[in-house]
Design a protein around this motif. Structure first.
Motif, PDB file in Angstrom:
ATOM      1  N   LEU A 156       0.857  -1.182   0.000  1.00 12.08           N
ATOM      2  CA  LEU A 156       0.000   0.000   0.000  1.00 12.08           C
ATOM      3  C   LEU A 156       0.897   1.237   0.000  1.00 12.08           C
ATOM      4  CD1 LEU A 156      -2.994   0.806   0.132  1.00 12.08           C
ATOM      5  CD2 LEU A 156      -2.806   0.831   2.603  1.00 12.08           C
ATOM      6  N   VAL A 157       1.898   1.242   0.888  1.00 11.90           N
ATOM      7  CA  VAL A 157       2.922   2.283   0.944  1.00 11.90           C
ATOM      8  C   VAL A 157       4.260   1.555   0.803  1.00 11.90           C
ATOM      9  CG1 VAL A 157       4.000   4.073   2.368  1.00 11.90           C
ATOM     10  CG2 VAL A 157       1.519   3.725   2.467  1.00 11.90           C
ATOM     11  N   PRO A 158       5.097   1.921  -0.166  1.00 16.61           N
ATOM     12  CA  PRO A 158       6.346   1.185  -0.387  1.00 16.61           C
ATOM     13  C   PRO A 158       7.253   1.161   0.844  1.00 16.61           C
ATOM     14  CG  PRO A 158       5.931   2.739  -2.169  1.00 16.61           C
ATOM     15  CD  PRO A 158       4.927   3.026  -1.096  1.00 16.61           C
ATOM     16  N   ALA A 159       7.962   0.038   1.011  1.00 17.06           N
ATOM     17  CA  ALA A 159       8.956  -0.061   2.083  1.00 17.06           C
ATOM     18  C   ALA A 159      10.017   1.012   1.839  1.00 17.06           C
ATOM     19  CB  ALA A 159       9.586  -1.445   2.085  1.00 17.06           C
ATOM     20  N   ALA A 160      10.671   1.437   2.897  1.00 18.59           N
ATOM     21  CA  ALA A 160      11.706   2.473   2.848  1.00 18.59           C
ATOM     22  C   ALA A 160      11.133   3.860   2.567  1.00 18.59           C
ATOM     23  CB  ALA A 160      12.809   2.125   1.854  1.00 18.59           C
ATOM     24  N   THR A 161       9.819   4.050   2.800  1.00 16.28           N
ATOM     25  CA  THR A 161       9.237   5.389   2.739  1.00 16.28           C
ATOM     26  C   THR A 161       9.834   6.189   3.896  1.00 16.28           C
ATOM     27  OG1 THR A 161       7.206   4.613   1.706  1.00 16.28           O
ATOM     28  CG2 THR A 161       7.068   6.690   2.905  1.00 16.28           C
ATOM     29  N   ALA A 162      10.152   7.433   3.660  1.00 14.83           N
ATOM     30  CA  ALA A 162      10.835   8.260   4.664  1.00 14.83           C
ATOM     31  C   ALA A 162       9.992   8.421   5.929  1.00 14.83           C
ATOM     32  CB  ALA A 162      11.145   9.634   4.079  1.00 14.83           C
ATOM     33  N   ALA A 163      10.690   8.551   7.062  1.00 16.85           N
ATOM     34  CA  ALA A 163      10.031   8.795   8.345  1.00 16.85           C
ATOM     35  C   ALA A 163       9.126  10.011   8.223  1.00 16.85           C
ATOM     36  CB  ALA A 163      11.082   9.017   9.428  1.00 16.85           C
ATOM     37  N   THR A 164       8.066  10.030   9.010  1.00 20.74           N
ATOM     38  CA  THR A 164       7.098  11.122   8.904  1.00 20.74           C
ATOM     39  C   THR A 164       6.497  11.454  10.265  1.00 20.74           C
ATOM     40  OG1 THR A 164       5.017  11.839   7.903  1.00 20.74           O
ATOM     41  CG2 THR A 164       5.259   9.487   8.307  1.00 20.74           C
ATOM     42  N   ASN A 165       6.188  12.720  10.462  1.00 21.08           N
ATOM     43  CA  ASN A 165       5.499  13.162  11.682  1.00 21.08           C
ATOM     44  C   ASN A 165       4.004  12.883  11.605  1.00 21.08           C
ATOM     45  OD1 ASN A 165       7.714  14.167  13.075  1.00 21.08           O
ATOM     46  ND2 ASN A 165       7.632  16.095  11.944  1.00 21.08           N
ATOM     47  N   GLY A 166       3.541  12.510  10.458  1.00 21.43           N
ATOM     48  CA  GLY A 166       2.124  12.199  10.301  1.00 21.43           C
ATOM     49  C   GLY A 166       1.665  12.442   8.886  1.00 21.43           C
ATOM     50  N   VAL A 167       1.244  11.398   8.224  1.00 24.70           N
ATOM     51  CA  VAL A 167       0.679  11.502   6.889  1.00 24.70           C
ATOM     52  C   VAL A 167      -0.796  11.177   7.012  1.00 24.70           C
ATOM     53  CG1 VAL A 167       0.615  10.460   4.591  1.00 24.70           C
ATOM     54  CG2 VAL A 167       2.805  10.831   5.721  1.00 24.70           C
ATOM     55  N   ASN A 168      -1.628  12.081   6.564  1.00 26.07           N
ATOM     56  CA  ASN A 168      -3.056  11.799   6.485  1.00 26.07           C
ATOM     57  C   ASN A 168      -3.311  11.345   5.059  1.00 26.07           C
ATOM     58  OD1 ASN A 168      -3.702  12.530   9.155  1.00 26.07           O
ATOM     59  ND2 ASN A 168      -3.550  14.673   8.580  1.00 26.07           N
ATOM     60  N   ALA A 169      -3.717  10.112   4.928  1.00 22.13           N
ATOM     61  CA  ALA A 169      -3.894   9.516   3.613  1.00 22.13           C
ATOM     62  C   ALA A 169      -5.235   8.799   3.572  1.00 22.13           C
ATOM     63  CB  ALA A 169      -2.740   8.562   3.340  1.00 22.13           C
ATOM     64  N   THR A 170      -5.498   8.165   2.464  1.00 25.22           N
ATOM     65  CA  THR A 170      -6.778   7.488   2.280  1.00 25.22           C
ATOM     66  C   THR A 170      -6.553   6.102   1.687  1.00 25.22           C
ATOM     67  OG1 THR A 170      -7.798   9.626   1.862  1.00 25.22           O
ATOM     68  CG2 THR A 170      -9.063   7.689   1.235  1.00 25.22           C
TER      69      THR A 170
END
Length: 185
Positions: A139-153
Motif C-alpha cells: 500500500l505504501v512502499p517499504a523504505a518510505t521516509a520517516a514522517t510526523n504524520g501523513v493523512n492519507a486514504t
C-alpha cells in the motif's frame, strides 16, 4: 611460609588488581576551591516507533450501485469507491501492506470483485485499483521516509457484474477481512 608461596600470593594480587570493580566517582570541595565536578554520560534509547490508525471507527462500509434497476437494465458493470482515512507516523523508514481475508457471508463474492489503492489527496478517483488478494500487497512502499504524520486514504472499490448475476450477486451481505500492516525496520 615459604618464599615461593609468598611470591605466588603477591603475583596473584597483582594480576587481580586490574579486575577490581569501578568505584563511584565522588567530589569534595577543599580549601579555597568553591566547586568540583563529576562528569557522567546520560544515555537514552529510543525504540523504532510506527503508528497506523483508521480514522473512522468500526467497519469500512462499501457502497452498492445507487440505482439497481438502471444497473440491471443496462447490463453495465458498476464500480463504486469507498474512502477510509488513515494516519501514518514513523520515526524511521516504513512501509504499509494490505491483505484481504476469506470473504464470509455466502453471497458468492470473491476478493477478485474488489480492489484497493492508496491516495495522498484524500479522494478516491476512478481507475488505478489493484485487485485484493490473500497475500500481503504494498500500500505504501517499504523504505518510505520517516514522517510526523501523513493523512492519507485507503481507497476500496467493488465491481458488480450483471453477467455474473447468479454467481456473485446473491442476495445478502458479506464481510471482507482486511489486515493493514505497518513495518519499520
Amino acid at each position: 611460609m615459604s618464599r615461593s608461596f609468598v611470591r605466588m600470593v603477591v603475583g596473584l594480587a597483582l594480576v587481580a588488581a586490574p579486575m577490581a570493580a569501578v568505584e563511584a566517582q565522588g567530589c569534595t570541595v577543599e580549601g579555597p576551591a568553591t566547586s568540583c565536578f563529576i562528569n557522567r554520560n546520560a544515555t537514552v534509547a529510543i525504540p523504532t516507533l510506527a503508528f497506523i490508525n483508521i480514522t473512522n471507527p468500526g467497519d469500512i462500509v462499501l457502497t452498492t450501485p445507487a440505482n439497481w434497476t438502471t444497473f440491471l437494465t443496462n447490463n453495465v458493470s458498476v464500480v463504486t469507491e469507498t474512502a477510509a482515512p488513515l494516519t501514518l507516523k514513523s520515526n524511521t523508514t516504513f512501509g504499509v501492506s494490505l491483505q484481504g481475508g476469506t470473504i464470509t457471508g455466502g453471497t458468492g463474492r470473491t476478493l477478485a470483485d474488489h480492489g484497493f489503492k492508496f491516495s495522498n489527496s484524500g479522494t478516491c478517483a476512478a481507475g488505478g485499483f489493484t485487485t485484493l488478494t490473500t497475500g500481503a500487497q504494498t500500500l505504501v512502499p517499504a523504505a518510505t521516509a520517516a514522517t510526523n504524520g501523513v493523512n492519507a486514504t485507503l481507497c476500496l472499490e467493488s465491481t458488480f457484474n450483471p453477467a455474473q448475476f447468479t454467481t456473485n450477486l446473491a442476495a445478502g451481505s458479506y464481510v471482507i477481512p482486511l489486515t493493514l500492516t505497518i513495518t519499520a525496520p
